[in-house]
Design a protein around this motif. Structure first.
Motif, PDB file in Angstrom:
ATOM      1  N   LEU A 194      44.124  22.554 -50.411  1.00  6.68           N
ATOM      2  CA  LEU A 194      42.802  22.133 -49.919  1.00  6.68           C
ATOM      3  C   LEU A 194      42.032  23.317 -49.349  1.00  6.68           C
ATOM      4  CD1 LEU A 194      43.865  18.877 -48.019  1.00  6.68           C
ATOM      5  CD2 LEU A 194      43.003  19.079 -50.348  1.00  6.68           C
ATOM      6  N   PHE A 195      42.768  24.370 -48.977  1.00  7.64           N
ATOM      7  CA  PHE A 195      42.137  25.558 -48.409  1.00  7.64           C
ATOM      8  C   PHE A 195      42.024  26.700 -49.424  1.00  7.64           C
ATOM      9  CE2 PHE A 195      44.682  23.768 -44.679  1.00  7.64           C
ATOM     10  CZ  PHE A 195      43.630  22.983 -44.232  1.00  7.64           C
ATOM     11  N   SER A 196      42.881  26.677 -50.435  1.00  8.66           N
ATOM     12  CA  SER A 196      42.942  27.839 -51.333  1.00  8.66           C
ATOM     13  C   SER A 196      42.399  27.590 -52.738  1.00  8.66           C
ATOM     14  CB  SER A 196      44.388  28.325 -51.442  1.00  8.66           C
ATOM     15  OG  SER A 196      45.202  27.286 -51.944  1.00  8.66           O
TER      16      SER A 196
ATOM     17  N   ALA B 102      36.664  28.324 -52.426  1.00  5.46           N
ATOM     18  CA  ALA B 102      37.857  28.022 -51.631  1.00  5.46           C
ATOM     19  C   ALA B 102      37.602  28.505 -50.203  1.00  5.46           C
ATOM     20  CB  ALA B 102      39.065  28.730 -52.221  1.00  5.46           C
ATOM     21  N   CYS B 103      38.209  27.837 -49.226  1.00  5.94           N
ATOM     22  CA  CYS B 103      38.060  28.276 -47.830  1.00  5.94           C
ATOM     23  C   CYS B 103      38.470  29.750 -47.708  1.00  5.94           C
ATOM     24  CB  CYS B 103      38.943  27.451 -46.906  1.00  5.94           C
ATOM     25  SG  CYS B 103      38.813  25.677 -47.148  1.00  5.94           S
TER      26      CYS B 103
ATOM     27  N   THR C 285      38.017  32.126 -49.617  1.00  8.95           N
ATOM     28  CA  THR C 285      37.042  33.118 -50.081  1.00  8.95           C
ATOM     29  C   THR C 285      36.389  33.785 -48.871  1.00  8.95           C
ATOM     30  OG1 THR C 285      36.584  31.685 -51.952  1.00  8.95           O
ATOM     31  CG2 THR C 285      35.002  33.437 -51.547  1.00  8.95           C
ATOM     32  N   CYS C 286      36.210  33.042 -47.797  1.00 10.59           N
ATOM     33  CA  CYS C 286      35.552  33.572 -46.589  1.00 10.59           C
ATOM     34  C   CYS C 286      36.552  33.782 -45.451  1.00 10.59           C
ATOM     35  CB  CYS C 286      34.466  32.613 -46.128  1.00 10.59           C
ATOM     36  SG  CYS C 286      33.248  32.277 -47.421  1.00 10.59           S
ATOM     37  N   HIS C 287      37.522  32.894 -45.367  1.00  8.36           N
ATOM     38  CA  HIS C 287      38.512  32.982 -44.281  1.00  8.36           C
ATOM     39  C   HIS C 287      39.833  33.463 -44.880  1.00  8.36           C
ATOM     40  CE1 HIS C 287      35.554  30.721 -41.971  1.00  8.36           C
ATOM     41  NE2 HIS C 287      35.615  29.729 -42.837  1.00  8.36           N
ATOM     42  N   TYR C 288      39.967  34.782 -45.016  1.00  8.85           N
ATOM     43  CA  TYR C 288      41.118  35.346 -45.731  1.00  8.85           C
ATOM     44  C   TYR C 288      41.975  36.224 -44.811  1.00  8.85           C
ATOM     45  CZ  TYR C 288      37.306  38.731 -46.164  1.00  8.85           C
ATOM     46  OH  TYR C 288      36.239  39.536 -45.888  1.00  8.85           O
ATOM     47  N   ALA C 289      43.045  36.792 -45.387  1.00 11.29           N
ATOM     48  CA  ALA C 289      44.077  37.457 -44.589  1.00 11.29           C
ATOM     49  C   ALA C 289      43.602  38.705 -43.825  1.00 11.29           C
ATOM     50  CB  ALA C 289      45.260  37.818 -45.489  1.00 11.29           C
ATOM     51  N   ASP C 290      42.603  39.390 -44.342  1.00 12.77           N
ATOM     52  CA  ASP C 290      42.086  40.565 -43.628  1.00 12.77           C
ATOM     53  C   ASP C 290      41.169  40.057 -42.507  1.00 12.77           C
ATOM     54  OD1 ASP C 290      41.043  42.929 -42.754  1.00 12.77           O
ATOM     55  OD2 ASP C 290      40.358  43.616 -44.728  1.00 12.77           O
ATOM     56  N   ILE C 291      41.798  39.623 -41.404  1.00 12.08           N
ATOM     57  CA  ILE C 291      41.044  38.868 -40.396  1.00 12.08           C
ATOM     58  C   ILE C 291      39.945  39.663 -39.694  1.00 12.08           C
ATOM     59  CG2 ILE C 291      42.742  37.063 -39.865  1.00 12.08           C
ATOM     60  CD1 ILE C 291      43.504  38.867 -37.439  1.00 12.08           C
ATOM     61  N   GLU C 292      40.034  40.989 -39.739  1.00 14.45           N
ATOM     62  CA  GLU C 292      38.947  41.737 -39.092  1.00 14.45           C
ATOM     63  C   GLU C 292      37.646  41.574 -39.846  1.00 14.45           C
ATOM     64  OE1 GLU C 292      39.829  45.658 -37.566  1.00 14.45           O
ATOM     65  OE2 GLU C 292      41.932  45.092 -37.330  1.00 14.45           O
ATOM     66  N   LYS C 293      37.761  41.354 -41.170  1.00  9.56           N
ATOM     67  CA  LYS C 293      36.557  41.189 -41.990  1.00  9.56           C
ATOM     68  C   LYS C 293      36.267  39.721 -42.303  1.00  9.56           C
ATOM     69  CE  LYS C 293      37.132  45.579 -44.450  1.00  9.56           C
ATOM     70  NZ  LYS C 293      37.912  46.010 -45.602  1.00  9.56           N
TER      71      LYS C 293
ATOM     72  N   ASN D 226      36.846  35.682 -38.192  1.00 12.46           N
ATOM     73  CA  ASN D 226      38.197  36.252 -38.034  1.00 12.46           C
ATOM     74  C   ASN D 226      39.259  35.173 -38.177  1.00 12.46           C
ATOM     75  OD1 ASN D 226      36.250  37.517 -35.628  1.00 12.46           O
ATOM     76  ND2 ASN D 226      37.154  39.010 -37.044  1.00 12.46           N
ATOM     77  N   LEU D 227      39.046  34.353 -39.203  1.00 14.79           N
ATOM     78  CA  LEU D 227      39.950  33.229 -39.463  1.00 14.79           C
ATOM     79  C   LEU D 227      40.616  33.432 -40.819  1.00 14.79           C
ATOM     80  CD1 LEU D 227      41.054  30.281 -39.081  1.00 14.79           C
ATOM     81  CD2 LEU D 227      38.851  29.470 -39.976  1.00 14.79           C
ATOM     82  N   ASP D 228      41.942  33.256 -40.853  1.00 14.62           N
ATOM     83  CA  ASP D 228      42.701  33.366 -42.098  1.00 14.62           C
ATOM     84  C   ASP D 228      43.268  31.994 -42.471  1.00 14.62           C
ATOM     85  OD1 ASP D 228      44.369  33.988 -44.190  1.00 14.62           O
ATOM     86  OD2 ASP D 228      45.921  34.907 -42.929  1.00 14.62           O
ATOM     87  N   MET D 229      42.663  31.398 -43.498  1.00  9.86           N
ATOM     88  CA  MET D 229      43.146  30.086 -43.953  1.00  9.86           C
ATOM     89  C   MET D 229      44.110  30.224 -45.134  1.00  9.86           C
ATOM     90  SD  MET D 229      41.602  27.735 -42.042  1.00  9.86           S
ATOM     91  CE  MET D 229      41.962  26.249 -42.956  1.00  9.86           C
ATOM     92  N   SER D 230      44.520  31.455 -45.452  1.00 12.74           N
ATOM     93  CA  SER D 230      45.297  31.666 -46.683  1.00 12.74           C
ATOM     94  C   SER D 230      46.802  31.474 -46.515  1.00 12.74           C
ATOM     95  CB  SER D 230      45.017  33.068 -47.235  1.00 12.74           C
ATOM     96  OG  SER D 230      45.641  34.035 -46.415  1.00 12.74           O
ATOM     97  N   SER D 231      47.262  31.311 -45.270  1.00 19.09           N
ATOM     98  CA  SER D 231      48.706  31.117 -45.082  1.00 19.09           C
ATOM     99  C   SER D 231      48.947  30.169 -43.914  1.00 19.09           C
ATOM    100  CB  SER D 231      49.383  32.457 -44.779  1.00 19.09           C
ATOM    101  OG  SER D 231      48.967  32.922 -43.506  1.00 19.09           O
ATOM    102  N   TYR D 232      50.168  29.672 -43.871  1.00 24.54           N
ATOM    103  CA  TYR D 232      50.558  28.792 -42.762  1.00 24.54           C
ATOM    104  C   TYR D 232      50.362  29.507 -41.422  1.00 24.54           C
ATOM    105  CZ  TYR D 232      53.545  25.933 -39.760  1.00 24.54           C
ATOM    106  OH  TYR D 232      54.028  25.158 -38.735  1.00 24.54           O
ATOM    107  N   ALA D 233      50.875  30.749 -41.351  1.00 24.56           N
ATOM    108  CA  ALA D 233      50.775  31.510 -40.090  1.00 24.56           C
ATOM    109  C   ALA D 233      49.319  31.746 -39.710  1.00 24.56           C
ATOM    110  CB  ALA D 233      51.521  32.836 -40.232  1.00 24.56           C
ATOM    111  N   GLY D 234      48.493  32.054 -40.714  1.00 23.29           N
ATOM    112  CA  GLY D 234      47.076  32.330 -40.450  1.00 23.29           C
ATOM    113  C   GLY D 234      46.362  31.115 -39.882  1.00 23.29           C
ATOM    114  N   ILE D 235      46.635  29.940 -40.441  1.00 24.20           N
ATOM    115  CA  ILE D 235      45.986  28.709 -39.970  1.00 24.20           C
ATOM    116  C   ILE D 235      46.406  28.411 -38.524  1.00 24.20           C
ATOM    117  CG2 ILE D 235      45.833  26.208 -40.329  1.00 24.20           C
ATOM    118  CD1 ILE D 235      46.368  26.868 -43.383  1.00 24.20           C
ATOM    119  N   LEU D 236      47.700  28.595 -38.249  1.00 21.92           N
ATOM    120  CA  LEU D 236      48.186  28.337 -36.889  1.00 21.92           C
ATOM    121  C   LEU D 236      47.677  29.355 -35.878  1.00 21.92           C
ATOM    122  CD1 LEU D 236      50.021  26.203 -38.248  1.00 21.92           C
ATOM    123  CD2 LEU D 236      51.749  26.817 -36.545  1.00 21.92           C
TER     124      LEU D 236
END
Ligand code: HEC
Length: 224
Positions: free
Chosen positions: A116-118, A129-130, A132-140, A144-154
């Motif tokens: 649902l996020f990817s 996809a979420c 596209t904007c909220h990805y692992a490189d959280i500084e950019k 500063n949200l990473d929806m691409s992984s379980y850890a990132g969402i938490l």
């Protein structure tokens, strides 16, 4: 006897056998031509009907051999995320939810929630996809949200300068008071907190709880 009676008798006794002989000779002439090696009338050349290739479909498997059933439950995107949050955001364990038909179903984060996020085009046709904007490189990444992984969402949003954690978007397990819920629940295409609804660019035609998706498996069939 009268003369014309004689003629009739003559024609019948001589004319008819002559006609019959002429007919038989005609048949012979047609079939054998002028040669005496009569092989009969040639058969016309017939294109042979191609033999059909035997069908080689494997026999359908039944029962246990058929493998796992692919029957899925149907639920709105928002309700599915909600069930996962209320179940305590399990990373690998399955969680249960009630689908639109009222049946109890089981799902997992990796198998059902993450997409649902990817996945693009999931919330509506043309949706990014979420991630596209909220990805692992959280500084950019946006907010500063990473929806691409379980850890990132938490870890949450607004992780300025790459902070390990930020603002909890999961409402501490209370779905309807979570920021994530408030960003994706949109009655009449508007958020209840006056912000832009997610995924960004979402038209008002998308139902309040997002699209109905196929997810999870009915508990009776899952063997759990
Ligand atoms: C095209 C880029 C884009 C996409 C795609 C997108 N977002 Fe966002 N997101 C934004 C922007 C911009 C904001 C700020 C919106 C506002 O404040 O009105 C935002 C804000 C958020 C926030 C609030 C963060 C905070 O701390 O306030 C959450 C949560 C969020 N998005 C989740 C999602 C989810 C979930 C999806 C997919 C269903 C998604 N976003 C898709 C751009 C995007």
């Amino acid at each position: 006897m009268k003369d014309d009676t004689k003629t009739i008798v003559f024609v019948v006794t001589f004319g008819l056998p002559v006609l019959v002989l002429a007919f038989i000779f005609g048949l012979y002439a047609f079939g054998c031509g002028t040669t005496d090696s009569c092989t009969g009338i040639e058969k016309p050349v017939v294109t042979p009907i191609p033999t059909l290739v035997a069908a080689t479909m494997p026999a359908p498997k039944v029962g246990a051999e058929a493998g796992p059933l692919v029957i899925k439950c149907q639920v709105t995107a928002v309700d599915l995320i909600g069930a996962w949050v209320e179940a305590g955001v399990p990373e690998t364990d399955s969680f249960q939810f009630t689908d639109m038909k009222g049946q109890t179903c089981t799902a997992t984060f990796a198998g059902d929630v993450q997409r649902l996020f990817s996945e693009a085009n999931l919330w509506f046709s043309g949706a990014s996809a979420c991630t596209t904007c909220h990805y692992a490189d959280i500084e950019k990444a946006t907010f500063n949200l990473d929806m691409s992984s379980y850890a990132g969402i938490l870890a949450g949003s607004q992780r300025k300068d790459g902070a390990a954690t930020g603002v909890d978007i999961l409402g501490g397990g209370e779905w309807e008071s979570s920021l994530l819920y408030q960003m994706v629940y949109a009655p009449n295409g508007e958020s209840t907190i006056g912000r832009q609804i997610m995924p960004l660019g979402r038209p008002a035609s998308v139902p309040a709880k997002g699209p109905v998706i196929f997810a999870g498996t009915p508990v009776e069939l899952s063997g759990e």
